[in-house]
Write an enzyme that holds these catalytic residues in place. Sequence first.
Site, mmCIF file in Angstrom:
data_model
loop_
_atom_site.group_PDB
_atom_site.id
_atom_site.type_symbol
_atom_site.label_atom_id
_atom_site.label_comp_id
_atom_site.label_asym_id
_atom_site.label_seq_id
_atom_site.Cartn_x
_atom_site.Cartn_y
_atom_site.Cartn_z
ATOM 1 N N LYS A 75 -50.645 6.819 29.977
ATOM 2 C CA LYS A 75 -51.224 8.087 29.834
ATOM 3 C C LYS A 75 -52.303 7.914 28.889
ATOM 4 C CE LYS A 75 -47.356 10.727 31.490
ATOM 5 N NZ LYS A 75 -46.344 12.008 31.184
ATOM 6 N N HIS A 118 -44.147 5.628 25.292
ATOM 7 C CA HIS A 118 -43.795 6.865 24.555
ATOM 8 C C HIS A 118 -44.262 7.211 23.188
ATOM 9 C CE1 HIS A 118 -40.615 7.931 27.674
ATOM 10 N NE2 HIS A 118 -41.634 7.955 28.142
ATOM 11 N N ARG A 143 -37.242 3.669 36.246
ATOM 12 C CA ARG A 143 -37.459 3.706 34.774
ATOM 13 C C ARG A 143 -36.598 4.269 33.867
ATOM 14 N NH1 ARG A 143 -42.355 4.261 31.632
ATOM 15 N NH2 ARG A 143 -42.624 6.105 30.199
ATOM 16 N N TYR A 172 -50.411 -4.682 19.805
ATOM 17 C CA TYR A 172 -51.033 -6.127 20.226
ATOM 18 C C TYR A 172 -50.526 -7.079 18.967
ATOM 19 C CZ TYR A 172 -52.908 -4.936 24.417
ATOM 20 O OH TYR A 172 -53.506 -4.332 25.715
ATOM 21 N N ARG A 220 -44.037 3.672 34.870
ATOM 22 C CA ARG A 220 -44.396 4.482 35.596
ATOM 23 C C ARG A 220 -44.846 4.246 37.067
ATOM 24 N NH1 ARG A 220 -46.496 5.877 30.657
ATOM 25 N NH2 ARG A 220 -45.449 7.581 29.557
ATOM 26 N N HIS A 269 -39.034 6.884 39.497
ATOM 27 C CA HIS A 269 -38.919 7.179 37.948
ATOM 28 C C HIS A 269 -37.378 7.082 37.735
ATOM 29 C CE1 HIS A 269 -40.856 8.842 34.463
ATOM 30 N NE2 HIS A 269 -39.772 9.458 34.062
#
Length: 307
Positions: free
Chosen positions: A168, A266, A243, A275, A144, A240
Amino acid sequence: MELTDKYKTYILLEQGLSDNTREAYMHDVEKLIDFLQQEGIDILNVKLDDLHRFTEALTDVGITARSINRILSGVRSFYHFLLLEGYLEADPTQLLESPKVGAHLPTVLSIEEVDALLAVIDQSTKEGARDHAIIEILYSCGLRVSELCFLMLSDLYLDEGFIRITGKGNKQRIVPISPRAVKELKNWLLIRHEINIKKGEEDYVFVSALRGKHLSRITVFHNLKVYAAEAGITKNISPHTLRHTFATHLLEGGANLRAIQMMLGHTDLSTTQVYTNIDRRFIRQQILDHFPRNKHWLIHRFLFPHI
Protein backbone atom coordinates in the site's frame (compact mmCIF):
# COMPACT_ATOMS: atom_id res chain seq x y z
CA MET A 1 15.50 -14.26 39.82
CA GLU A 2 13.78 -12.38 36.98
CA LEU A 3 10.18 -11.26 37.29
CA THR A 4 9.04 -13.80 34.72
CA ASP A 5 10.68 -16.61 36.66
CA LYS A 6 9.00 -15.46 39.85
CA TYR A 7 5.69 -15.26 38.03
CA LYS A 8 6.18 -18.76 36.70
CA THR A 9 6.72 -20.04 40.24
CA TYR A 10 3.68 -18.08 41.42
CA ILE A 11 1.27 -19.60 38.89
CA LEU A 12 2.76 -23.04 39.51
CA LEU A 13 2.53 -23.05 43.30
CA GLU A 14 -0.28 -20.66 44.17
CA GLN A 15 -2.78 -20.61 41.32
CA GLY A 16 -3.37 -24.30 40.74
CA LEU A 17 -3.58 -23.79 36.97
CA SER A 18 -3.27 -26.60 34.47
CA ASP A 19 0.00 -27.18 32.62
CA ASN A 20 -1.50 -25.90 29.36
CA THR A 21 -2.83 -22.73 30.99
CA ARG A 22 0.48 -22.00 32.72
CA GLU A 23 2.36 -22.47 29.46
CA ALA A 24 -0.11 -20.23 27.62
CA TYR A 25 0.19 -17.50 30.27
CA MET A 26 3.99 -17.54 29.99
CA HIS A 27 3.75 -17.22 26.19
CA ASP A 28 1.32 -14.31 26.64
CA VAL A 29 3.74 -12.47 28.91
CA GLU A 30 6.61 -13.12 26.49
CA LYS A 31 4.57 -11.56 23.66
CA LEU A 32 3.96 -8.47 25.76
CA ILE A 33 7.61 -8.21 26.81
CA ASP A 34 8.76 -8.49 23.19
CA PHE A 35 6.36 -5.73 22.20
CA LEU A 36 7.43 -3.45 25.06
CA GLN A 37 11.11 -3.98 24.31
CA GLN A 38 10.55 -2.88 20.71
CA GLU A 39 8.74 0.19 22.05
CA GLY A 40 11.46 0.93 24.62
CA ILE A 41 9.08 0.59 27.58
CA ASP A 42 9.95 -1.04 30.90
CA ILE A 43 7.44 -3.66 31.96
CA LEU A 44 7.03 -1.97 35.35
CA ASN A 45 6.24 1.39 33.72
CA VAL A 46 3.42 0.24 31.47
CA LYS A 47 0.44 2.53 31.03
CA LEU A 48 -3.05 1.74 29.81
CA ASP A 49 -2.27 3.35 26.44
CA ASP A 50 0.67 0.96 26.00
CA LEU A 51 -1.64 -2.00 26.53
CA HIS A 52 -4.12 -0.55 24.05
CA ARG A 53 -1.35 -0.34 21.44
CA PHE A 54 -0.35 -3.93 22.23
CA THR A 55 -3.95 -5.01 21.63
CA GLU A 56 -4.08 -3.02 18.40
CA ALA A 57 -0.85 -4.65 17.24
CA LEU A 58 -2.35 -8.09 17.82
CA THR A 59 -5.41 -7.09 15.82
CA ASP A 60 -3.19 -5.63 13.11
CA VAL A 61 -1.59 -8.98 12.36
CA GLY A 62 -4.95 -10.74 12.10
CA ILE A 63 -5.38 -12.23 15.57
CA THR A 64 -9.03 -12.79 16.37
CA ALA A 65 -10.83 -11.05 19.22
CA ARG A 66 -11.27 -14.40 20.95
CA SER A 67 -7.54 -15.13 20.83
CA ILE A 68 -6.68 -11.60 21.97
CA ASN A 69 -8.97 -12.01 24.97
CA ARG A 70 -7.14 -15.19 25.90
CA ILE A 71 -3.76 -13.43 25.58
CA LEU A 72 -4.98 -10.56 27.74
CA SER A 73 -5.99 -13.06 30.43
CA GLY A 74 -2.34 -13.99 30.78
CA VAL A 75 -1.29 -10.33 30.80
CA ARG A 76 -3.83 -9.50 33.50
CA SER A 77 -2.65 -12.44 35.59
CA PHE A 78 0.94 -11.22 35.34
CA TYR A 79 0.13 -7.67 36.45
CA HIS A 80 -2.07 -8.98 39.26
CA PHE A 81 1.00 -10.89 40.44
CA LEU A 82 3.20 -7.78 40.23
CA LEU A 83 0.65 -5.83 42.27
CA LEU A 84 0.38 -8.55 44.94
CA GLU A 85 4.16 -8.80 45.26
CA GLY A 86 4.56 -5.04 45.68
CA TYR A 87 6.31 -4.32 42.38
CA LEU A 88 3.49 -1.96 41.40
CA GLU A 89 1.19 0.39 43.25
CA ALA A 90 -1.56 0.17 40.63
CA ASP A 91 -2.60 -2.42 38.09
CA PRO A 92 -2.45 -0.97 34.53
CA THR A 93 -4.77 -3.72 33.26
CA GLN A 94 -7.59 -2.76 35.62
CA LEU A 95 -9.33 -0.55 33.05
CA LEU A 96 -8.23 -2.57 30.03
CA GLU A 97 -11.27 -3.66 28.05
CA SER A 98 -11.30 -6.90 26.12
CA PRO A 99 -12.16 -6.79 22.40
CA LYS A 100 -15.74 -7.76 21.76
CA VAL A 101 -16.12 -11.17 20.20
CA GLY A 102 -18.46 -10.60 17.28
CA ALA A 103 -20.14 -13.00 14.90
CA HIS A 104 -17.73 -12.20 12.06
CA LEU A 105 -14.24 -13.06 13.24
CA PRO A 106 -11.28 -13.33 10.85
CA THR A 107 -11.08 -16.89 9.58
CA VAL A 108 -7.87 -18.84 10.14
CA LEU A 109 -7.00 -22.24 8.70
CA SER A 110 -5.16 -24.99 10.50
CA ILE A 111 -1.92 -26.36 9.05
CA GLU A 112 -3.85 -29.50 8.10
CA GLU A 113 -6.43 -27.43 6.21
CA VAL A 114 -3.70 -25.58 4.31
CA ASP A 115 -2.15 -28.90 3.32
CA ALA A 116 -5.57 -30.25 2.30
CA LEU A 117 -6.11 -27.16 0.15
CA LEU A 118 -2.84 -27.77 -1.66
CA ALA A 119 -3.44 -31.52 -2.00
CA VAL A 120 -6.53 -31.16 -4.22
CA ILE A 121 -4.72 -29.14 -6.91
CA ASP A 122 -3.73 -31.05 -10.03
CA GLN A 123 -0.15 -29.93 -10.57
CA SER A 124 0.11 -31.73 -13.91
CA THR A 125 -1.75 -28.83 -15.56
CA LYS A 126 -0.39 -25.34 -16.17
CA GLU A 127 -3.16 -23.79 -14.08
CA GLY A 128 -2.63 -26.31 -11.28
CA ALA A 129 1.12 -25.68 -11.08
CA ARG A 130 0.47 -21.95 -11.00
CA ASP A 131 -2.27 -22.12 -8.37
CA HIS A 132 -0.25 -24.48 -6.18
CA ALA A 133 2.53 -21.88 -6.14
CA ILE A 134 0.04 -19.07 -5.51
CA ILE A 135 -1.52 -20.69 -2.44
CA GLU A 136 1.86 -21.68 -1.01
CA ILE A 137 3.16 -18.12 -1.40
CA LEU A 138 0.02 -16.50 0.01
CA TYR A 139 0.34 -18.72 3.07
CA SER A 140 4.12 -18.78 3.48
CA CYS A 141 4.70 -15.07 2.78
CA GLY A 142 1.49 -13.47 4.07
CA LEU A 143 0.94 -11.39 0.93
CA ARG A 144 -2.13 -9.37 0.09
CA VAL A 145 -3.82 -10.71 -3.04
CA SER A 146 -3.10 -7.43 -4.85
CA GLU A 147 0.59 -7.80 -3.98
CA LEU A 148 0.59 -11.31 -5.39
CA CYS A 149 -1.17 -10.30 -8.62
CA PHE A 150 1.34 -7.51 -9.24
CA LEU A 151 4.42 -9.53 -8.29
CA MET A 152 7.06 -9.12 -10.99
CA LEU A 153 9.88 -11.36 -12.16
CA SER A 154 12.23 -8.49 -11.31
CA ASP A 155 11.03 -8.73 -7.68
CA LEU A 156 12.24 -12.31 -7.26
CA TYR A 157 15.52 -13.03 -5.49
CA LEU A 158 14.99 -16.74 -5.08
CA ASP A 159 18.64 -17.75 -4.68
CA GLU A 160 18.94 -15.23 -1.85
CA GLY A 161 15.65 -16.42 -0.35
CA PHE A 162 13.44 -13.34 -0.51
CA ILE A 163 11.01 -11.42 -2.70
CA ARG A 164 10.47 -7.68 -2.96
CA ILE A 165 6.89 -6.58 -2.38
CA THR A 166 5.30 -3.27 -3.28
CA GLY A 167 2.44 -2.74 -0.87
CA LYS A 168 0.00 0.00 0.00
CA GLY A 169 1.19 3.49 -0.84
CA ASN A 170 3.88 1.99 -3.11
CA LYS A 171 5.94 1.16 -0.04
CA GLN A 172 8.40 -1.64 -0.62
CA ARG A 173 9.44 -4.34 1.80
CA ILE A 174 11.48 -7.52 1.72
CA VAL A 175 9.66 -10.75 2.55
CA PRO A 176 11.50 -14.03 3.22
CA ILE A 177 10.39 -16.95 1.07
CA SER A 178 10.80 -20.53 2.25
CA PRO A 179 12.54 -23.29 0.27
CA ARG A 180 9.17 -24.99 -0.22
CA ALA A 181 7.65 -21.85 -1.73
CA VAL A 182 10.79 -21.32 -3.83
CA LYS A 183 10.47 -24.85 -5.20
CA GLU A 184 6.81 -24.31 -6.10
CA LEU A 185 7.59 -20.97 -7.72
CA LYS A 186 10.51 -22.31 -9.77
CA ASN A 187 8.31 -25.15 -10.99
CA TRP A 188 5.71 -22.64 -12.16
CA LEU A 189 8.32 -20.43 -13.82
CA LEU A 190 9.52 -23.37 -15.92
CA ILE A 191 5.94 -23.97 -17.12
CA ARG A 192 5.36 -20.25 -17.59
CA HIS A 193 7.94 -20.24 -20.41
CA GLU A 194 5.54 -22.39 -22.45
CA ILE A 195 2.78 -19.75 -22.32
CA ASN A 196 2.28 -17.15 -25.04
CA ILE A 197 2.41 -14.03 -22.88
CA LYS A 198 0.91 -10.83 -24.23
CA LYS A 199 3.05 -7.78 -24.91
CA GLY A 200 3.35 -5.62 -21.83
CA GLU A 201 2.63 -8.56 -19.52
CA GLU A 202 6.08 -10.16 -19.71
CA ASP A 203 7.25 -9.22 -16.21
CA TYR A 204 4.21 -10.45 -14.29
CA VAL A 205 4.92 -13.66 -12.35
CA PHE A 206 1.39 -15.10 -12.39
CA VAL A 207 -0.37 -15.07 -15.75
CA SER A 208 -3.33 -16.81 -17.32
CA ALA A 209 -2.35 -19.93 -19.24
CA LEU A 210 -5.05 -19.14 -21.84
CA ARG A 211 -5.03 -15.35 -22.14
CA GLY A 212 -1.38 -14.66 -21.42
CA LYS A 213 -2.26 -11.73 -19.13
CA HIS A 214 -1.61 -11.25 -15.42
CA LEU A 215 -4.20 -12.70 -13.05
CA SER A 216 -6.89 -10.57 -11.49
CA ARG A 217 -7.76 -10.65 -7.82
CA ILE A 218 -11.19 -12.03 -8.71
CA THR A 219 -9.59 -15.00 -10.50
CA VAL A 220 -7.41 -15.83 -7.49
CA PHE A 221 -10.42 -15.48 -5.19
CA HIS A 222 -12.60 -17.72 -7.37
CA ASN A 223 -9.97 -20.44 -7.77
CA LEU A 224 -9.32 -20.53 -4.04
CA LYS A 225 -13.04 -20.98 -3.37
CA VAL A 226 -13.17 -23.91 -5.81
CA TYR A 227 -10.17 -25.64 -4.20
CA ALA A 228 -11.57 -25.08 -0.70
CA ALA A 229 -14.83 -26.78 -1.69
CA GLU A 230 -12.93 -29.70 -3.23
CA ALA A 231 -10.85 -30.02 -0.04
CA GLY A 232 -14.00 -30.17 2.08
CA ILE A 233 -13.20 -26.91 3.87
CA THR A 234 -16.50 -25.40 4.99
CA LYS A 235 -15.05 -22.15 6.32
CA ASN A 236 -15.77 -19.03 4.29
CA ILE A 237 -12.25 -18.28 3.06
CA SER A 238 -10.58 -15.78 0.76
CA PRO A 239 -6.96 -15.01 -0.16
CA HIS A 240 -6.85 -12.76 2.91
CA THR A 241 -7.61 -15.83 5.04
CA LEU A 242 -4.17 -17.19 4.12
CA ARG A 243 -2.61 -13.88 5.18
CA HIS A 244 -4.38 -14.09 8.55
CA THR A 245 -3.30 -17.73 8.82
CA PHE A 246 0.34 -16.82 8.14
CA ALA A 247 0.33 -14.20 10.90
CA THR A 248 -1.57 -16.37 13.37
CA HIS A 249 0.67 -19.41 12.91
CA LEU A 250 3.76 -17.24 13.37
CA LEU A 251 2.42 -15.64 16.53
CA GLU A 252 1.26 -18.96 17.94
CA GLY A 253 4.74 -20.32 17.26
CA GLY A 254 6.24 -17.55 19.39
CA ALA A 255 7.39 -15.06 16.75
CA ASN A 256 8.01 -11.46 17.71
CA LEU A 257 4.98 -9.26 17.05
CA ARG A 258 7.13 -6.50 15.56
CA ALA A 259 8.64 -8.93 13.05
CA ILE A 260 5.19 -10.08 11.94
CA GLN A 261 4.07 -6.49 11.45
CA MET A 262 7.11 -5.80 9.31
CA MET A 263 6.58 -8.90 7.17
CA LEU A 264 2.94 -7.95 6.62
CA GLY A 265 3.86 -4.39 5.70
CA HIS A 266 1.87 -2.87 8.56
CA THR A 267 4.59 -0.52 9.77
CA ASP A 268 5.63 2.97 8.74
CA LEU A 269 9.25 1.98 8.26
CA SER A 270 10.88 3.39 5.14
CA THR A 271 12.31 1.16 2.45
CA THR A 272 15.85 1.81 3.61
CA GLN A 273 14.99 0.77 7.16
CA VAL A 274 13.42 -2.46 5.92
CA TYR A 275 16.55 -3.24 3.92
CA THR A 276 19.05 -2.80 6.75
CA ASN A 277 21.03 -5.89 7.73
CA ILE A 278 19.69 -5.78 11.28
CA ASP A 279 16.08 -5.81 10.15
CA ARG A 280 16.73 -8.53 7.59
CA ARG A 281 18.50 -10.68 10.15
CA PHE A 282 15.75 -10.14 12.72
CA ILE A 283 12.82 -10.85 10.40
CA ARG A 284 14.46 -13.80 8.69
CA GLN A 285 15.33 -15.49 11.99
CA GLN A 286 11.83 -14.96 13.33
CA ILE A 287 10.18 -16.68 10.38
CA LEU A 288 12.81 -19.42 10.47
CA ASP A 289 12.27 -20.16 14.12
CA HIS A 290 8.52 -19.84 14.39
CA PHE A 291 6.72 -20.58 11.10
CA PRO A 292 5.66 -24.23 10.79
CA ARG A 293 6.82 -24.47 7.17
CA ASN A 294 10.38 -23.43 7.95
CA LYS A 295 11.71 -25.42 10.88
CA HIS A 296 14.83 -26.50 8.96
CA TRP A 297 15.41 -23.46 6.81
CA LEU A 298 19.11 -22.72 6.16
CA ILE A 299 19.57 -18.97 5.75
CA HIS A 300 23.28 -18.23 5.96
CA ARG A 301 23.58 -16.88 2.45
CA PHE A 302 20.89 -14.29 3.07
CA LEU A 303 21.98 -13.28 6.55
CA PHE A 304 25.71 -13.42 5.99
CA PRO A 305 26.24 -12.54 2.32
CA HIS A 306 29.91 -11.77 2.81
CA ILE A 307 30.85 -15.08 4.45
